[in-house]
Write a protein that holds these residues in place. Sequence first.
Motif, PDB file in Angstrom:
ATOM      1  N   SER A 188       0.010  -1.712  13.154  1.00 35.44           N
ATOM      2  CA  SER A 188       0.682  -0.841  14.120  1.00 35.44           C
ATOM      3  C   SER A 188       1.762  -0.011  13.438  1.00 35.44           C
ATOM      4  N   GLY A 189       1.673   0.101  12.102  1.00 38.31           N
ATOM      5  CA  GLY A 189       2.655   0.855  11.346  1.00 38.31           C
ATOM      6  C   GLY A 189       2.412   2.351  11.404  1.00 38.31           C
ATOM      7  N   PRO A 190       3.193   3.118  10.688  1.00 39.85           N
ATOM      8  CA  PRO A 190       3.113   4.584  10.774  1.00 39.85           C
ATOM      9  C   PRO A 190       1.845   5.176  10.154  1.00 39.85           C
ATOM     10  N   TYR A 191       1.116   4.390   9.359  1.00 43.11           N
ATOM     11  CA  TYR A 191      -0.066   4.938   8.691  1.00 43.11           C
ATOM     12  C   TYR A 191      -1.264   3.995   8.840  1.00 43.11           C
ATOM     13  N   LYS A 192      -2.447   4.554   8.671  1.00 41.85           N
ATOM     14  CA  LYS A 192      -3.700   3.779   8.637  1.00 41.85           C
ATOM     15  C   LYS A 192      -4.320   3.949   7.255  1.00 41.85           C
ATOM     16  N   LEU A 193      -4.992   2.902   6.792  1.00 41.41           N
ATOM     17  CA  LEU A 193      -5.704   3.036   5.518  1.00 41.41           C
ATOM     18  C   LEU A 193      -6.981   3.840   5.753  1.00 41.41           C
ATOM     19  N   LYS A 194      -7.064   4.973   5.094  1.00 46.03           N
ATOM     20  CA  LYS A 194      -8.220   5.858   5.270  1.00 46.03           C
ATOM     21  C   LYS A 194      -9.294   5.572   4.230  1.00 46.03           C
ATOM     22  N   GLN A 195      -8.849   5.263   3.002  1.00 44.82           N
ATOM     23  CA  GLN A 195      -9.817   5.142   1.900  1.00 44.82           C
ATOM     24  C   GLN A 195      -9.160   4.358   0.774  1.00 44.82           C
ATOM     25  N   TRP A 196      -9.922   3.454   0.175  1.00 47.73           N
ATOM     26  CA  TRP A 196      -9.412   2.703  -0.980  1.00 47.73           C
ATOM     27  C   TRP A 196     -10.445   2.789  -2.096  1.00 47.73           C
ATOM     28  N   ASP A 197     -10.109   3.520  -3.130  1.00 42.88           N
ATOM     29  CA  ASP A 197     -10.948   3.600  -4.322  1.00 42.88           C
ATOM     30  C   ASP A 197     -10.362   2.630  -5.341  1.00 42.88           C
ATOM     31  N   LYS A 198     -10.929   1.436  -5.378  1.00 44.60           N
ATOM     32  CA  LYS A 198     -10.332   0.373  -6.197  1.00 44.60           C
ATOM     33  C   LYS A 198     -10.191   0.818  -7.653  1.00 44.60           C
ATOM     34  N   GLY A 199      -9.043   0.479  -8.200  1.00 44.85           N
ATOM     35  CA  GLY A 199      -8.758   0.847  -9.575  1.00 44.85           C
ATOM     36  C   GLY A 199      -8.158   2.223  -9.725  1.00 44.85           C
ATOM     37  N   GLN A 200      -8.135   3.002  -8.640  1.00 40.88           N
ATOM     38  CA  GLN A 200      -7.637   4.361  -8.742  1.00 40.88           C
ATOM     39  C   GLN A 200      -6.554   4.682  -7.708  1.00 40.88           C
ATOM     40  N   GLN A 201      -6.918   4.640  -6.434  1.00 37.06           N
ATOM     41  CA  GLN A 201      -5.994   5.130  -5.422  1.00 37.06           C
ATOM     42  C   GLN A 201      -6.325   4.562  -4.041  1.00 37.06           C
ATOM     43  N   ALA A 202      -5.330   4.635  -3.163  1.00 36.97           N
ATOM     44  CA  ALA A 202      -5.526   4.330  -1.740  1.00 36.97           C
ATOM     45  C   ALA A 202      -4.946   5.490  -0.955  1.00 36.97           C
ATOM     46  N   ILE A 203      -5.645   5.905   0.091  1.00 36.15           N
ATOM     47  CA  ILE A 203      -5.191   7.030   0.900  1.00 36.15           C
ATOM     48  C   ILE A 203      -4.856   6.528   2.304  1.00 36.15           C
ATOM     49  N   PHE A 204      -3.654   6.834   2.743  1.00 40.41           N
ATOM     50  CA  PHE A 204      -3.193   6.455   4.078  1.00 40.41           C
ATOM     51  C   PHE A 204      -2.998   7.729   4.909  1.00 40.41           C
ATOM     52  N   GLU A 205      -3.411   7.687   6.174  1.00 43.59           N
ATOM     53  CA  GLU A 205      -3.195   8.824   7.052  1.00 43.59           C
ATOM     54  C   GLU A 205      -2.353   8.397   8.246  1.00 43.59           C
ATOM     55  N   TYR A 206      -1.668   9.341   8.828  1.00 41.21           N
ATOM     56  CA  TYR A 206      -0.728   9.071   9.927  1.00 41.21           C
ATOM     57  C   TYR A 206      -1.435   8.420  11.109  1.00 41.21           C
ATOM     58  N   ASN A 207      -0.804   7.403  11.660  1.00 45.44           N
ATOM     59  CA  ASN A 207      -1.270   6.725  12.858  1.00 45.44           C
ATOM     60  C   ASN A 207      -0.624   7.385  14.065  1.00 45.44           C
ATOM     61  N   ASP A 208      -1.391   8.207  14.788  1.00 50.97           N
ATOM     62  CA  ASP A 208      -0.781   8.982  15.876  1.00 50.97           C
ATOM     63  C   ASP A 208      -0.446   8.132  17.098  1.00 50.97           C
ATOM     64  N   GLN A 209      -0.743   6.832  17.035  1.00 50.17           N
ATOM     65  CA  GLN A 209      -0.291   5.925  18.106  1.00 50.17           C
ATOM     66  C   GLN A 209       1.027   5.247  17.744  1.00 50.17           C
ATOM     67  N   TYR A 210       1.567   5.595  16.575  1.00 54.71           N
ATOM     68  CA  TYR A 210       2.780   4.926  16.108  1.00 54.71           C
ATOM     69  C   TYR A 210       3.921   5.166  17.081  1.00 54.71           C
ATOM     70  N   TYR A 211       4.665   4.126  17.387  1.00 56.42           N
ATOM     71  CA  TYR A 211       5.736   4.168  18.386  1.00 56.42           C
ATOM     72  C   TYR A 211       7.039   4.758  17.851  1.00 56.42           C
ATOM     73  N   GLY A 212       7.172   4.840  16.551  1.00 54.73           N
ATOM     74  CA  GLY A 212       8.436   5.258  15.960  1.00 54.73           C
ATOM     75  C   GLY A 212       8.470   6.738  15.622  1.00 54.73           C
ATOM     76  N   LYS A 213       9.375   7.071  14.744  1.00 60.09           N
ATOM     77  CA  LYS A 213       9.582   8.458  14.342  1.00 60.09           C
ATOM     78  C   LYS A 213       8.326   9.045  13.693  1.00 60.09           C
ATOM     79  N   GLU A 214       7.970  10.254  14.098  1.00 56.90           N
ATOM     80  CA  GLU A 214       6.805  10.909  13.498  1.00 56.90           C
ATOM     81  C   GLU A 214       7.192  11.445  12.117  1.00 56.90           C
ATOM     82  N   PRO A 215       6.481  11.037  11.080  1.00 61.38           N
ATOM     83  CA  PRO A 215       6.839  11.495   9.726  1.00 61.38           C
ATOM     84  C   PRO A 215       6.357  12.917   9.459  1.00 61.38           C
TER      85      PRO A 215
END
Length: 539
Positions: A188-215
């Motif tokens: 329920s945090g500000p971001y969702k895990l969109k993609q995880w390329d193991k060994g390289q990178q992880a991509i997080f995108e904004y969770n538009d249901q987040y209750y807190g401040k919009e980043p």
Amino acid sequence: MDNKIKYAIIALAVIIIAIIAASSMLGNSTDDDPTHIVITVPGHTGEPETGFNPLTGWGNGHLNFNPLVQSTLFGSDENGSFVNDLATNYTISEDRLTWTVNIRDDVKFTNNETLTAKDVAFTFNEAKVSDGELDLTNLEEAKAVNDTTVEFKLKKPQSTFIYDLRYVGIVPEKDYNNESYGANPIGSGPYKLKQWDKGQQAIFEYNDQYYGKEPYFKQITMVFPEEDNVLQMVKSGQIDVAEAPISAYNETVEGYKLVEFESPRAQGFSLPYLPDTGLKTDNGNPVGNNVTSDPAIRKALNIGINREAIVESVYKGFGKAEYTGVDSLPFANEQAKVTDNKPDEAKKILEEAGWKDTDGDGIREKDGVKASFEVYYPPNKEDRQSLATIISEQAKDLGIEVVLKSADWDTIYTKMYSQAVVMQQSSDNPYSAVYQQYLSKDKEGYLESDYRNPNAYNNSEVDAILEQGMQAGSLEDANQYWSKAAYTGSGGFGPNGDAPWLWAADNHFGYFVKDNVDMGTLSKLGQDYYCNILDWKRK
């Protein structure tokens, strides 16, 4: 071919290969969306092996960074002070064994299920028995009283428990699977895990249901580079914020500023406190060292080394001298410190204790034992290797031999009770930074799996003070006990007391930050550098 030309061609090829590798890691597409940002994984933690699961370490442990995907009960402001996240308030019972936390009623997980106190209780009960880094052994049970109230029952009072309530990301009881959650986290945090390329990178995108401040930043790409590749990745211009290796602290890169983050990260030697009496660990490895167990050796090293020179040489000035391991925390004790860079005074201590160079080889002896011990460090950490090397050189001038040993951590853990190790202390939590670090171990406590108090410091007077700190009525009241444990008037864990450690420097963090990135007010917990990422924006 002229050698200069040949070497220039080789150097150019190396740079091109590095840039190609960096481009490959970050993807070859050019992302010009200003609300997307690329950062490195925080505080040298590296890629999380078990994925983005707070119950197995993501976001907590000896670093406490924002887990992004999950909400937490409490968070930290830029000064490290506690602020509410999911929690709306909390109370502590008179016997200090029950902590009651009330939570928001308007929070949903990314699977659209409402987050309730049952999820909070489940998270902490699971975290207690999971193979994570957070020590919840004092938690008897977490229990949901109703949808918005959870009770935490402790086995004994723990004034520091709120640190455990900070940063453990809450997972959904209904949809949690220990085997698969890390790769497909629901939070329920500000971001969702969109993609995880193991060994390289992880991509997080904004969770538009987040209750807190919009980043401002709607997408975060977190990369996991090897330390040697970071500078070339920055020079390629495809990364916005990157932790700089120490070797790059003097570098300038067009389009970037090198930002210094303060941090309580102390580095130094753990010095085995007990003599070698034949005591063994649970796996049969030796406990004790007949050189470092002599307080004259420990005192002489603490007084004789030059910490300011170490800060300049090893950390390029990105830090400050460190004496007790907790100098920059609210429970520091000035009386526990010593005045260093006094080699003549250090030599006098050694002479009076009977450590003399009788065979003229430059190394002192006492009762047939040479003033010599080993120091271990991991081979892939430039800062620890450099620190070991410079202290070894300074110790040599005192007549003490420090033998450098590079080894993997599995080997180091078998040596830590009998030889020195380059360790660091990064936590602002007094439970881990002081209580666990200096509480005596019993015979069954010498475990290779327990790196707290790795040098087997043992002082019953300090133990009693530490227990008083745990039972204190507030964090402020507890601080006086953590401080007193550093110097009791005769003993204590500081160098003016029993000197079980040779703390040398407080190493700040350096980050390459693109000129157009505004990180807001910098955190004083430099290893947790994106605690305030919701306040970041692009200029």
